[in-house]
Design a protein around this motif. Sequence first.
Motif, PDB file in Angstrom:
ATOM      1  N   ASP A  45     -20.252 -22.739  93.270  1.00 50.14           N
ATOM      2  CA  ASP A  45     -21.179 -23.032  92.177  1.00 50.14           C
ATOM      3  C   ASP A  45     -20.655 -24.111  91.236  1.00 50.14           C
ATOM      4  OD1 ASP A  45     -22.938 -21.115  93.124  1.00 50.14           O
ATOM      5  OD2 ASP A  45     -22.032 -19.512  91.927  1.00 50.14           O
ATOM      6  N   VAL A  46     -19.526 -24.723  91.582  1.00 51.23           N
ATOM      7  CA  VAL A  46     -18.977 -25.828  90.794  1.00 51.23           C
ATOM      8  C   VAL A  46     -19.120 -27.107  91.619  1.00 51.23           C
ATOM      9  CG1 VAL A  46     -16.970 -26.795  89.606  1.00 51.23           C
ATOM     10  CG2 VAL A  46     -17.314 -24.308  89.655  1.00 51.23           C
ATOM     11  N   PRO A  47     -20.146 -27.922  91.361  1.00 47.51           N
ATOM     12  CA  PRO A  47     -20.257 -29.197  92.087  1.00 47.51           C
ATOM     13  C   PRO A  47     -19.032 -30.067  91.814  1.00 47.51           C
ATOM     14  CG  PRO A  47     -22.297 -28.660  90.950  1.00 47.51           C
ATOM     15  CD  PRO A  47     -21.278 -27.703  90.448  1.00 47.51           C
ATOM     16  N   VAL A  48     -18.560 -30.741  92.850  1.00 51.15           N
ATOM     17  CA  VAL A  48     -17.360 -31.579  92.762  1.00 51.15           C
ATOM     18  C   VAL A  48     -17.748 -33.021  93.072  1.00 51.15           C
ATOM     19  CG1 VAL A  48     -15.058 -32.028  93.693  1.00 51.15           C
ATOM     20  CG2 VAL A  48     -15.869 -29.665  93.455  1.00 51.15           C
ATOM     21  N   ILE A  49     -17.245 -33.944  92.257  1.00 53.91           N
ATOM     22  CA  ILE A  49     -17.472 -35.367  92.488  1.00 53.91           C
ATOM     23  C   ILE A  49     -16.108 -36.038  92.568  1.00 53.91           C
ATOM     24  CG2 ILE A  49     -18.518 -37.489  91.661  1.00 53.91           C
ATOM     25  CD1 ILE A  49     -19.752 -34.238  90.191  1.00 53.91           C
ATOM     26  N   ILE A  50     -15.753 -36.497  93.763  1.00 52.36           N
ATOM     27  CA  ILE A  50     -14.473 -37.174  93.975  1.00 52.36           C
ATOM     28  C   ILE A  50     -14.530 -38.546  93.315  1.00 52.36           C
ATOM     29  CG2 ILE A  50     -12.860 -38.074  95.699  1.00 52.36           C
ATOM     30  CD1 ILE A  50     -14.211 -36.106  97.703  1.00 52.36           C
ATOM     31  N   ASN A  51     -13.498 -38.879  92.563  1.00 49.07           N
ATOM     32  CA  ASN A  51     -13.420 -40.184  91.905  1.00 49.07           C
ATOM     33  C   ASN A  51     -12.775 -41.221  92.818  1.00 49.07           C
ATOM     34  OD1 ASN A  51     -12.883 -39.414  88.339  1.00 49.07           O
ATOM     35  ND2 ASN A  51     -14.415 -38.699  89.781  1.00 49.07           N
ATOM     36  N   HIS A  52     -13.270 -42.442  92.759  1.00 51.24           N
ATOM     37  CA  HIS A  52     -12.602 -43.625  93.307  1.00 51.24           C
ATOM     38  C   HIS A  52     -12.256 -43.503  94.793  1.00 51.24           C
ATOM     39  CE1 HIS A  52     -12.737 -44.436  89.142  1.00 51.24           C
ATOM     40  NE2 HIS A  52     -11.591 -43.879  88.802  1.00 51.24           N
ATOM     41  N   MET A  53     -13.218 -42.986  95.565  1.00 53.85           N
ATOM     42  CA  MET A  53     -13.079 -42.916  97.029  1.00 53.85           C
ATOM     43  C   MET A  53     -11.876 -42.097  97.485  1.00 53.85           C
ATOM     44  SD  MET A  53     -14.204 -46.634  98.449  1.00 53.85           S
ATOM     45  CE  MET A  53     -12.727 -47.404  97.805  1.00 53.85           C
ATOM     46  N   GLY A  54     -11.327 -41.278  96.601  1.00 57.09           N
ATOM     47  CA  GLY A  54     -10.205 -40.440  97.006  1.00 57.09           C
ATOM     48  C   GLY A  54      -8.847 -41.098  96.894  1.00 57.09           C
ATOM     49  N   MET A  55      -8.782 -42.346  96.434  1.00 58.83           N
ATOM     50  CA  MET A  55      -7.525 -43.028  96.105  1.00 58.83           C
ATOM     51  C   MET A  55      -6.481 -42.925  97.207  1.00 58.83           C
ATOM     52  SD  MET A  55      -7.328 -42.142  92.010  1.00 58.83           S
ATOM     53  CE  MET A  55      -5.907 -43.197  91.696  1.00 58.83           C
ATOM     54  N   PRO A  56      -6.743 -43.434  98.411  1.00 59.27           N
ATOM     55  CA  PRO A  56      -5.714 -43.437  99.450  1.00 59.27           C
ATOM     56  C   PRO A  56      -4.480 -44.201  98.991  1.00 59.27           C
ATOM     57  CG  PRO A  56      -7.509 -44.925 100.027  1.00 59.27           C
ATOM     58  CD  PRO A  56      -7.977 -44.128  98.844  1.00 59.27           C
ATOM     59  N   VAL A  57      -3.321 -43.700  99.361  1.00 55.47           N
ATOM     60  CA  VAL A  57      -2.056 -44.345  98.990  1.00 55.47           C
ATOM     61  C   VAL A  57      -1.562 -45.110 100.212  1.00 55.47           C
ATOM     62  CG1 VAL A  57       0.248 -44.019  98.030  1.00 55.47           C
ATOM     63  CG2 VAL A  57      -1.599 -42.450  97.385  1.00 55.47           C
ATOM     64  N   LEU A  58      -1.899 -46.382 100.273  1.00 55.20           N
ATOM     65  CA  LEU A  58      -1.620 -47.164 101.472  1.00 55.20           C
ATOM     66  C   LEU A  58      -0.125 -47.309 101.728  1.00 55.20           C
ATOM     67  CD1 LEU A  58      -4.320 -49.988 101.159  1.00 55.20           C
ATOM     68  CD2 LEU A  58      -4.508 -47.728 102.217  1.00 55.20           C
ATOM     69  N   GLY A  59       0.684 -47.162 100.686  1.00 55.24           N
ATOM     70  CA  GLY A  59       2.129 -47.299 100.852  1.00 55.24           C
ATOM     71  C   GLY A  59       2.810 -46.073 101.406  1.00 55.24           C
ATOM     72  N   ASP A  60       2.108 -44.939 101.456  1.00 58.53           N
ATOM     73  CA  ASP A  60       2.700 -43.736 102.045  1.00 58.53           C
ATOM     74  C   ASP A  60       2.737 -43.867 103.565  1.00 58.53           C
ATOM     75  OD1 ASP A  60       3.069 -42.613  99.604  1.00 58.53           O
ATOM     76  OD2 ASP A  60       1.514 -41.075  99.803  1.00 58.53           O
ATOM     77  N   PRO A  61       3.757 -43.279 104.221  1.00 57.21           N
ATOM     78  CA  PRO A  61       3.867 -43.398 105.679  1.00 57.21           C
ATOM     79  C   PRO A  61       2.600 -42.973 106.413  1.00 57.21           C
ATOM     80  CG  PRO A  61       5.866 -42.450 104.763  1.00 57.21           C
ATOM     81  CD  PRO A  61       4.880 -42.530 103.637  1.00 57.21           C
ATOM     82  N   ASP A  62       1.955 -41.916 105.930  1.00 60.26           N
ATOM     83  CA  ASP A  62       0.732 -41.418 106.557  1.00 60.26           C
ATOM     84  C   ASP A  62      -0.449 -41.544 105.601  1.00 60.26           C
ATOM     85  OD1 ASP A  62       2.039 -40.582 108.973  1.00 60.26           O
ATOM     86  OD2 ASP A  62       2.853 -38.889 107.849  1.00 60.26           O
ATOM     87  N   GLY A  63      -0.470 -42.622 104.831  1.00 61.19           N
ATOM     88  CA  GLY A  63      -1.458 -42.760 103.765  1.00 61.19           C
ATOM     89  C   GLY A  63      -2.892 -42.654 104.235  1.00 61.19           C
ATOM     90  N   MET A  64      -3.268 -43.418 105.242  1.00 60.86           N
ATOM     91  CA  MET A  64      -4.649 -43.389 105.705  1.00 60.86           C
ATOM     92  C   MET A  64      -4.959 -42.097 106.460  1.00 60.86           C
ATOM     93  SD  MET A  64      -6.450 -45.740 104.524  1.00 60.86           S
ATOM     94  CE  MET A  64      -7.876 -45.326 105.528  1.00 60.86           C
ATOM     95  N   ALA A  65      -3.998 -41.572 107.200  1.00 59.21           N
ATOM     96  CA  ALA A  65      -4.216 -40.303 107.900  1.00 59.21           C
ATOM     97  C   ALA A  65      -4.417 -39.176 106.903  1.00 59.21           C
ATOM     98  CB  ALA A  65      -3.037 -39.992 108.820  1.00 59.21           C
TER      99      ALA A  65
END
Length: 301
Positions: A179-199
């Motif tokens: 019953d709590v609608p959730v709105i993700i901000n900023h496309m989920g903010m992938p961390v491209l510098g992390d080893p598995d960032g996109m995964a």
Amino acid sequence: MRVPFVDAHIHLWQLDRLHYPWLMPPFADDGPNGSVEAIARHYAPADYLADLDGWNLAGSVHVDAGADAVHAVEETEWLEGLAAGTGVPTGIVAYAPLHDPAVGNLLARQAGHRRVRGIRQIVNWHADPRRSYTPQDWTRDPQWQAGYALLARHGLRFDLQCYPAQMPGMAEVAARNPDVPVIINHMGMPVLGDPDGMADWRTGMAALAAQPHVAVKLSGLGFVDRHWTPDALRPLLLEAIDLFGTHRCMFASDTPTDKLFAPLGTYLEFYESITDTLSDDERRDLWGRNANRIYGLGLTI
């Protein structure tokens, strides 16, 4: 003529009225967003309307702008006054510290304002302190989760700004609180510098997308890459739209914060370009109808 735009994420501030720690000197380039000196000045409805001139603006949602926590209700009251005089913003996502055992009282006060539609508490936690916004991962804290559960009692949504590694856990929290609608901000903010960032991003976004009451804002490209280009990030936006569908995605300017990384028109023209192959209904959903429906703004568009 452009379709009506309900801007799902904006910020306003008056630096001599409330205290915004992140907009105060000294400025440094080593934080999550780099130096914010370029936007550390008043940003009022008139500035916003000038920036959006020509974009068929139909409404806007103000999201907590990082004022000092003690000013949470004062920020809401100030925004209500601005809206009464200028029409900006249409809706408000206010601040509340959900880990505070006494947060129920603050939630009731925030929900008592007629334009308040939800709450945001930034919860981006990362093992690298240069990337982390918080001293610990609040989303794993039982007291924080108890505060989150109280949102439903007050009819409030939750704007989720986190990192992808936190998303599987947040998907479980969301599942327990349908019953709590959730709105993700900023496309989920992938961390491209992390080893598995996109995964991590794909796994986390898929877990959240499996919850039908979760939506996502297409915004914040500079949080992904400060030097972003349309060619580099087009696949990411299209993947987000594919995960959530055009009925659960919404465009947002994130102005003036996103102006740190590119002119506002550059973002909006890019968003416009990726809708070229969509139907008129899909385009209208992304540009305004979804934000109007998900935030309960009551606009006729």
